[in-house]
Design a protein around this motif. Structure first.
Motif, PDB file in Angstrom:
ATOM      1  N   PHE A 134       0.647  -1.184   0.081  1.00  0.00           N
ATOM      2  CA  PHE A 134      -0.030  -0.081   0.056  1.00  0.00           C
ATOM      3  C   PHE A 134       0.787   1.194   0.111  1.00  0.00           C
ATOM      4  CE2 PHE A 134      -2.945  -3.351   1.522  1.00  0.00           C
ATOM      5  CZ  PHE A 134      -3.952  -2.804   0.600  1.00  0.00           C
ATOM      6  N   ALA A 135       2.065   1.267   0.421  1.00  0.00           N
ATOM      7  CA  ALA A 135       3.030   2.374   0.498  1.00  0.00           C
ATOM      8  C   ALA A 135       3.605   2.383  -0.998  1.00  0.00           C
ATOM      9  CB  ALA A 135       4.017   2.289   1.478  1.00  0.00           C
ATOM     10  N   ILE A 136       3.872   1.458  -1.537  1.00  0.00           N
ATOM     11  CA  ILE A 136       4.757   1.793  -2.602  1.00  0.00           C
ATOM     12  C   ILE A 136       4.313   1.587  -4.151  1.00  0.00           C
ATOM     13  CG2 ILE A 136       5.435  -0.990  -3.064  1.00  0.00           C
ATOM     14  CD1 ILE A 136       8.201   0.094  -3.194  1.00  0.00           C
ATOM     15  N   ILE A 137       2.961   0.894  -4.144  1.00  0.00           N
ATOM     16  CA  ILE A 137       2.242   0.808  -5.295  1.00  0.00           C
ATOM     17  C   ILE A 137       1.631   2.150  -5.670  1.00  0.00           C
ATOM     18  CG2 ILE A 137       0.225  -0.191  -6.467  1.00  0.00           C
ATOM     19  CD1 ILE A 137       2.156  -2.232  -6.613  1.00  0.00           C
ATOM     20  N   PRO A 138       1.013   2.757  -4.811  1.00  0.00           N
ATOM     21  CA  PRO A 138       0.330   4.288  -5.185  1.00  0.00           C
ATOM     22  C   PRO A 138       1.592   5.155  -5.361  1.00  0.00           C
ATOM     23  CG  PRO A 138      -0.511   3.441  -3.154  1.00  0.00           C
ATOM     24  CD  PRO A 138       0.786   2.375  -3.429  1.00  0.00           C
ATOM     25  N   ALA A 139       2.915   4.937  -4.876  1.00  0.00           N
ATOM     26  CA  ALA A 139       3.792   5.955  -5.141  1.00  0.00           C
ATOM     27  C   ALA A 139       4.256   5.660  -6.559  1.00  0.00           C
ATOM     28  CB  ALA A 139       4.953   5.557  -4.064  1.00  0.00           C
ATOM     29  N   MET A 140       4.479   4.441  -7.114  1.00  0.00           N
ATOM     30  CA  MET A 140       4.855   4.036  -8.246  1.00  0.00           C
ATOM     31  C   MET A 140       4.147   4.768  -9.462  1.00  0.00           C
ATOM     32  SD  MET A 140       6.046   0.089  -8.439  1.00  0.00           S
ATOM     33  CE  MET A 140       5.145   0.120  -9.926  1.00  0.00           C
ATOM     34  N   PHE A 141       2.801   4.693  -9.027  1.00  0.00           N
ATOM     35  CA  PHE A 141       1.901   5.102 -10.344  1.00  0.00           C
ATOM     36  C   PHE A 141       1.763   6.779 -10.252  1.00  0.00           C
ATOM     37  CE2 PHE A 141       0.725   0.639 -10.019  1.00  0.00           C
ATOM     38  CZ  PHE A 141       0.679   0.564 -11.579  1.00  0.00           C
ATOM     39  N   THR A 142       1.892   7.294  -8.928  1.00  0.00           N
ATOM     40  CA  THR A 142       1.926   8.728  -8.997  1.00  0.00           C
ATOM     41  C   THR A 142       3.174   9.105  -9.630  1.00  0.00           C
ATOM     42  OG1 THR A 142       1.325   8.272  -6.869  1.00  0.00           O
ATOM     43  CG2 THR A 142       1.268  10.549  -7.283  1.00  0.00           C
ATOM     44  N   LEU A 143       4.154   8.423  -9.450  1.00  0.00           N
ATOM     45  CA  LEU A 143       5.510   8.763 -10.101  1.00  0.00           C
ATOM     46  C   LEU A 143       5.150   9.031 -11.667  1.00  0.00           C
ATOM     47  CD1 LEU A 143       8.085   9.127  -8.931  1.00  0.00           C
ATOM     48  CD2 LEU A 143       8.806   7.031  -9.481  1.00  0.00           C
TER      49      LEU A 143
ATOM     50  N   SER B 104      10.481   9.238  -2.031  1.00  0.00           N
ATOM     51  CA  SER B 104      10.875   9.070  -0.794  1.00  0.00           C
ATOM     52  C   SER B 104       9.932   7.958  -0.114  1.00  0.00           C
ATOM     53  CB  SER B 104      10.603  10.385   0.202  1.00  0.00           C
ATOM     54  OG  SER B 104       9.388  10.397   0.744  1.00  0.00           O
ATOM     55  N   ALA B 105       8.695   7.740  -0.591  1.00  0.00           N
ATOM     56  CA  ALA B 105       7.817   6.697  -0.318  1.00  0.00           C
ATOM     57  C   ALA B 105       8.475   5.420  -0.538  1.00  0.00           C
ATOM     58  CB  ALA B 105       6.382   6.763  -1.000  1.00  0.00           C
ATOM     59  N   ILE B 106       8.929   5.164  -1.515  1.00  0.00           N
ATOM     60  CA  ILE B 106       9.626   3.986  -2.043  1.00  0.00           C
ATOM     61  C   ILE B 106      10.785   3.736  -1.370  1.00  0.00           C
ATOM     62  CG2 ILE B 106      10.978   2.916  -4.010  1.00  0.00           C
ATOM     63  CD1 ILE B 106       9.097   4.398  -5.763  1.00  0.00           C
ATOM     64  N   LEU B 107      11.761   4.702  -1.085  1.00  0.00           N
ATOM     65  CA  LEU B 107      12.916   4.398  -0.215  1.00  0.00           C
ATOM     66  C   LEU B 107      12.537   4.300   1.093  1.00  0.00           C
ATOM     67  CD1 LEU B 107      15.755   4.605  -1.443  1.00  0.00           C
ATOM     68  CD2 LEU B 107      15.913   6.865  -0.694  1.00  0.00           C
ATOM     69  N   SER B 108      11.600   4.839   1.638  1.00  0.00           N
ATOM     70  CA  SER B 108      11.079   4.667   3.115  1.00  0.00           C
ATOM     71  C   SER B 108      10.572   3.139   3.245  1.00  0.00           C
ATOM     72  CB  SER B 108      10.037   5.284   3.640  1.00  0.00           C
ATOM     73  OG  SER B 108      10.332   6.893   3.281  1.00  0.00           O
ATOM     74  N   ALA B 109       9.951   2.762   2.291  1.00  0.00           N
ATOM     75  CA  ALA B 109       9.270   1.219   2.418  1.00  0.00           C
ATOM     76  C   ALA B 109      10.621   0.268   2.470  1.00  0.00           C
ATOM     77  CB  ALA B 109       8.518   0.942   1.504  1.00  0.00           C
ATOM     78  N   LEU B 110      11.445   0.754   1.530  1.00  0.00           N
ATOM     79  CA  LEU B 110      12.796  -0.287   1.392  1.00  0.00           C
ATOM     80  C   LEU B 110      13.514  -0.084   2.508  1.00  0.00           C
ATOM     81  CD1 LEU B 110      13.601  -1.787  -0.998  1.00  0.00           C
ATOM     82  CD2 LEU B 110      15.094   0.078  -1.459  1.00  0.00           C
ATOM     83  N   VAL B 111      13.785   1.017   3.352  1.00  0.00           N
ATOM     84  CA  VAL B 111      14.374   1.124   4.628  1.00  0.00           C
ATOM     85  C   VAL B 111      13.900   0.556   5.623  1.00  0.00           C
ATOM     86  CG1 VAL B 111      15.109   2.624   6.124  1.00  0.00           C
ATOM     87  CG2 VAL B 111      15.335   3.438   3.879  1.00  0.00           C
ATOM     88  N   PHE B 112      12.469   0.382   5.668  1.00  0.00           N
ATOM     89  CA  PHE B 112      11.832  -0.154   6.605  1.00  0.00           C
ATOM     90  C   PHE B 112      11.961  -1.727   6.451  1.00  0.00           C
ATOM     91  CE2 PHE B 112       8.052  -2.709   8.099  1.00  0.00           C
ATOM     92  CZ  PHE B 112       8.158  -2.372   9.378  1.00  0.00           C
ATOM     93  N   ASN B 113      11.902  -2.048   5.169  1.00  0.00           N
ATOM     94  CA  ASN B 113      12.106  -3.775   4.676  1.00  0.00           C
ATOM     95  C   ASN B 113      13.491  -4.149   5.522  1.00  0.00           C
ATOM     96  OD1 ASN B 113      11.104  -5.774   3.332  1.00  0.00           O
ATOM     97  ND2 ASN B 113      12.841  -5.511   2.124  1.00  0.00           N
ATOM     98  N   ALA B 114      14.420  -3.122   5.333  1.00  0.00           N
ATOM     99  CA  ALA B 114      15.742  -3.751   5.728  1.00  0.00           C
ATOM    100  C   ALA B 114      16.036  -3.560   7.050  1.00  0.00           C
ATOM    101  CB  ALA B 114      16.996  -2.888   5.195  1.00  0.00           C
ATOM    102  N   ILE B 115      15.536  -2.548   7.878  1.00  0.00           N
ATOM    103  CA  ILE B 115      15.785  -2.491   9.412  1.00  0.00           C
ATOM    104  C   ILE B 115      14.913  -3.269  10.341  1.00  0.00           C
ATOM    105  CG2 ILE B 115      17.022  -0.283   9.242  1.00  0.00           C
ATOM    106  CD1 ILE B 115      14.402   0.769  10.541  1.00  0.00           C
ATOM    107  N   ILE B 116      13.913  -3.920   9.503  1.00  0.00           N
ATOM    108  CA  ILE B 116      13.139  -4.842  10.343  1.00  0.00           C
ATOM    109  C   ILE B 116      13.688  -5.926  10.652  1.00  0.00           C
ATOM    110  CG2 ILE B 116      11.725  -5.957   8.651  1.00  0.00           C
ATOM    111  CD1 ILE B 116      10.026  -4.696  11.651  1.00  0.00           C
ATOM    112  N   ILE B 117      14.897  -6.356   9.810  1.00  0.00           N
ATOM    113  CA  ILE B 117      15.458  -7.701   9.972  1.00  0.00           C
ATOM    114  C   ILE B 117      16.271  -7.549  11.314  1.00  0.00           C
ATOM    115  CG2 ILE B 117      17.083  -9.008   9.143  1.00  0.00           C
ATOM    116  CD1 ILE B 117      16.165  -8.524   6.352  1.00  0.00           C
ATOM    117  N   PRO B 118      17.142  -6.378  11.516  1.00  0.00           N
ATOM    118  CA  PRO B 118      18.020  -6.389  12.835  1.00  0.00           C
ATOM    119  C   PRO B 118      17.219  -6.244  14.036  1.00  0.00           C
ATOM    120  CG  PRO B 118      18.678  -4.479  11.483  1.00  0.00           C
ATOM    121  CD  PRO B 118      17.875  -5.618  10.321  1.00  0.00           C
TER     122      PRO B 118
END
Ligand SMILES: Nc1ncnc2c1ncn2[C@@H]1O[C@H](COP(=O)(O)OP(=O)(O)OP(=O)(O)O)[C@@H](O)[C@H]1O
Ligand SMILES: [K+]
Ligand SMILES: [Mg+2]
Length: 676
Positions: free
Chosen positions: A584-593, A611-625
């Motif tokens: 829900f964060a990334i799909i709308p962002a992509m199309f708005t782009l 920034s939406a795409i990057l934020s989703a990606l950052v969240f995706n990374a830091i949730i692991i540690p």
């Protein structure tokens, strides 16, 4: 271990794990984990676009691409770090075990004389002599003598244990030290196959194999990854056809957010940490499969004596029957016990002393000793004058007396029932055709047993107590301890029958044991926990060995297994729910782009599409540690049925998995948006 050393140890483990996170980037190793392998390939593609932007026409978005590259690289590194950290403790333990595996000089018997040879030259069947202060050069069985042995090298427990020829305490482990006396040992393992060798391989994870559960989950994760890969790859031409511009780094970001990276990154760490929890508990599990099986156990077979009760059955009273008096009873009880080295036998002699009773030990001279056997349930002596003395389970002694034409005193049953109904074990004493009376063996149920069985019941595990004791004693102890079922007067082979019966009903069965006669049942059980003090046969048949030799630990091992399965389930649920939210964060962002009019879709009010795409990606990374501690420690565990657990976990980790990313991505976006 003092806290300082512990700290520096964990410091060393962390720095080692950081180094290993980079080593594990090797694509050959990475391929074993398809989810993370896809992320790694994506990282490399973005790196290429940064290095040769002219070729890809990506000059305009280098800043964004560098950011994507860094976040992707960290995603992979975090996953590697989780695994390396989980492996760390085992590796450290393996190192210290290797140090205890120094070359030892062995005193080997060669045609009657002792010869000094290096321990590495010892083979199965060799005989060695080990004296006070020396290291035992290899695994073996004591064939002569008795010694106290310091086994702290493997058990971490400094109190020495007695090892002696014959019986269930004759196995010794190479690398442990004789602290008093001298023993003759028959070597039972060839070089490289010793207990310490196996232990090193185990804790180091050298032969770690994926368990069936892990393989199944991995297949699921790989399929999900493949599906999303296909979706994202087909998205590119469709977008092109619609004249919507979607850059490859954006598509890669989308892909990485959609595939189950959280569980993909933590899966092997969860498994290793589960094994490690068992090891820290001083239980050696021969495979991860055994630990998982422990988590699925439906039925638990337990010994009465020594597992549910303390097991130091002590003679505490003599009760004469019929016309016999206490002096005669004591005399025969003592004679039958002179050479009975079991705790029960020794306690009879002690009771004689305590009661000030005497006996003529000379009578026993030249007699042939009848050793206690679980099959006969009797022990005793055949005197030179032809008289036969026996003590043992009331039923067995009654039969023995009747087979010689004797009769049973009328008060025997009532008196033995009185002892049994208090949870004690009555032993009858007889000479030829006359029963003299009873020895009252006292044993007590370990404290806290009732609560532990209550917990097992809540987990949906049925407990069956197997005992060689009479039905009345068994019933009393069973009631006192709160086990579900009991089997009295059971012979060793009855245990294997119970296991088979339960397994035929589709149940997974756990049991503990230490004797050679337990070995077949230990092998038959889905989880067999052997005692380290037990025989080599038992230890080889079992799939777990308890270094502390505490049979009641099986209860905690099951809890650890359950916790492992639960942790994996909870984090899988969390991970998949998470990915849905990122959608829900990334799909709308992509199309708005591509189509700025679609800004209405930006329900999360994120700063900008990039920034939406990057934020989703950052969240995706830091949730692991962030989840590493949970993966290592395991989720909090409350005993309850599997269905209840599943519902509870779906609720907490499923719902949490959906909500947390919305909050997390929003927060990250507030920071990221400052730059983009
Ligand atoms: N040293 C001994 N001499 C004679 N009889 C004994 C001796 N030790 C035990 N017995 C009798 O033999 C029976 C069976 O003993 P065994 O050790 O096989 O089972 P158990 O200890 O009673 O049960 P569990 O399976 O819970 O350990 C005992 O209940 C007791 O009546
Ligand atoms: K993901
Ligand atoms: Mg026993």
């Amino acid at each position: 271990m003092d806290t300082n050393r512990k700290k520096s140890l964990s410091g060393a483990i962390v720095s080692h794990a950081i180094k290993d996170s980079f080593v594990k980037l090797n694509p050959m190793a990475m391929m074993k984990n398809p989810v993370m392998f896809v992320v790694e390939v994506g990282t490399l593609v973005v790196l290429l676009m940064i290095l040769i932007p002219g070729y890809f026409g990506t000059e305009g978005s280098i800043g964004f691409n560098v950011a994507v590259f860094v976040v992707l690289l960290f995603t992979v590194l975090f996953a590697n770090f989780a695994e390396a950290l989980a492996e760390g403790r085992g590796k450290a333990q393996a190192d210290s075990l290797k140090q205890s595996k120094k070359e030892i000089v062995a005193h080997k018997m060669v045609s009657g004389v002792l010869k000094q040879v290096p321990s590495t030259e010892l083979r199965k069947g060799d005989i060695v002599v080990v004296s006070q202060g020396e290291m035992i050069p290899g695994d073996g069985e004591v064939i002569e003598g008795l010694a106290s042995v310091d086994e702290s090298a493997i058990t971490g427990e400094s109190a020495p244990v007695i090892k002696e020829a014959g019986g269930d305490f004759n196995s010794v482990t190479g690398g442990t030290r004789v602290v008093s006396d001298k023993i003759k040992v028959k070597i039972t393992s060839d070089p490289g196959e010793s207990f310490i060798d196996r232990m090193i391989a185990l804790v180091e994870g050298a032969k770690r194999q994926k368990t069936p559960n892990e393989i199944a989950l991995n297949t699921l994760l790989t399929s999900l990854t493949l599906i999303f890969l296909i979706v994202v790859v087909t998205l590119a031409p469709i977008a092109k056809y619609l004249e919507i511009q979607l850059d490859i780094p954006v598509l890669i970001s989308l892909l990485v957010c959609l595939i189950p990276t959280t569980i993909g990154g933590l899966l092997s760490a969860i498994g290793i940490a589960g094994m490690d929890r068992v090891t820290q508990f001083n239980v050696l599990a021969m495979s991860g499969k055994a630990v998982e099986a422990a988590g699925d156990i439906n039925t638990m077979i337990l010994d009465k004596t020594g597992t549910i009760t303390f097991g130091n059955r002590m003679a505490s009273e003599f009760t004469p029957v019929g016309s016999a008096n206490i002096a005669a009873l004591g005399e025969w009880a003592a004679l039958s016990s002179i050479k009975d080295e079991t705790p029960e036998g020794r306690s009879v002699i002690e009771l004689m002393k305590k009661q000030g009773l005497s006996y003529k030990s000379a009578l026993a001279e030249g007699g042939s000793f009848i050793e206690f056997k679980a099959e006969t349930r009797m022990s005793g002596i055949d005197l030179v004058d032809g008289r036969k003395v026996r003590k043992g389970a009331v039923d067995s002694v009654k039969q023995w007396v009747m087979s010689q034409g004797g009769s049973i005193p009328a008060d025997l049953d009532a008196k033995s029932d009185a002892i049994a109904s208090q949870g004690g074990t009555p032993l009858a004493v007889a000479v030829d055709d006359q029963v003299y009376g009873l020895i009252y063996l006292k044993d007590t149920v370990k404290p806290g047993m009732k609560e532990r069985f209550e917990q097992l019941r809540k987990m949906g595990i049925k407990t069956i107590m197997c005992t060689g004791d009479n039905p009345l004693t068994a019933a009393t102890i069973a009631r006192e301890a709160g086990v579900d079922e009991f089997i009295a007067e059971s012979k060793p082979e009855d245990k294997i029958a119970v296991i088979r019966k339960e397994q035929a009903l589709g149940k997974l069965v756990a049991m503990t044991g230490d004797g050679t006669n337990d070995a077949p049942a230990l092998a038959q059980a889905d989880v067999g926990l052997a005692m380290n003090s037990g025989t080599t046969a038992a230890k080889e048949a079992a799939n777990m060995v308890d270094l502390d030799s505490d049979p009641s630990k099986i209860i905690e091992v099951v809890a650890i297994g359950k916790q492992l399965l639960m942790t994996r389930g909870a984090l899988t649920t969390f991970s998949i729910a998470n990915d849905v939210a990122k959608y829900f964060a990334i799909i709308p962002a992509m199309f708005t782009l591509a189509i700025p009019q679609m800004e209405a879709l930006n329900i999360m009010r994120l700063g900008s599409p990039l920034s939406a795409i990057l934020s989703a990606l950052v969240f995706n990374a830091i949730i692991i540690p962030l989840l590493i501690p949970l993966a290592m420690r395991g989720v909090a565990y409350k005993p309850m049925s599997s269905t209840k657990l599943l519902q509870r976990n779906l609720f907490i980790y499923g719902l949490g998995g959906i909500v947390v990313p919305f909050v997390g991505i929003k927060l990250i976006d507030l920071i990221v948006h400052v730059w983009i």
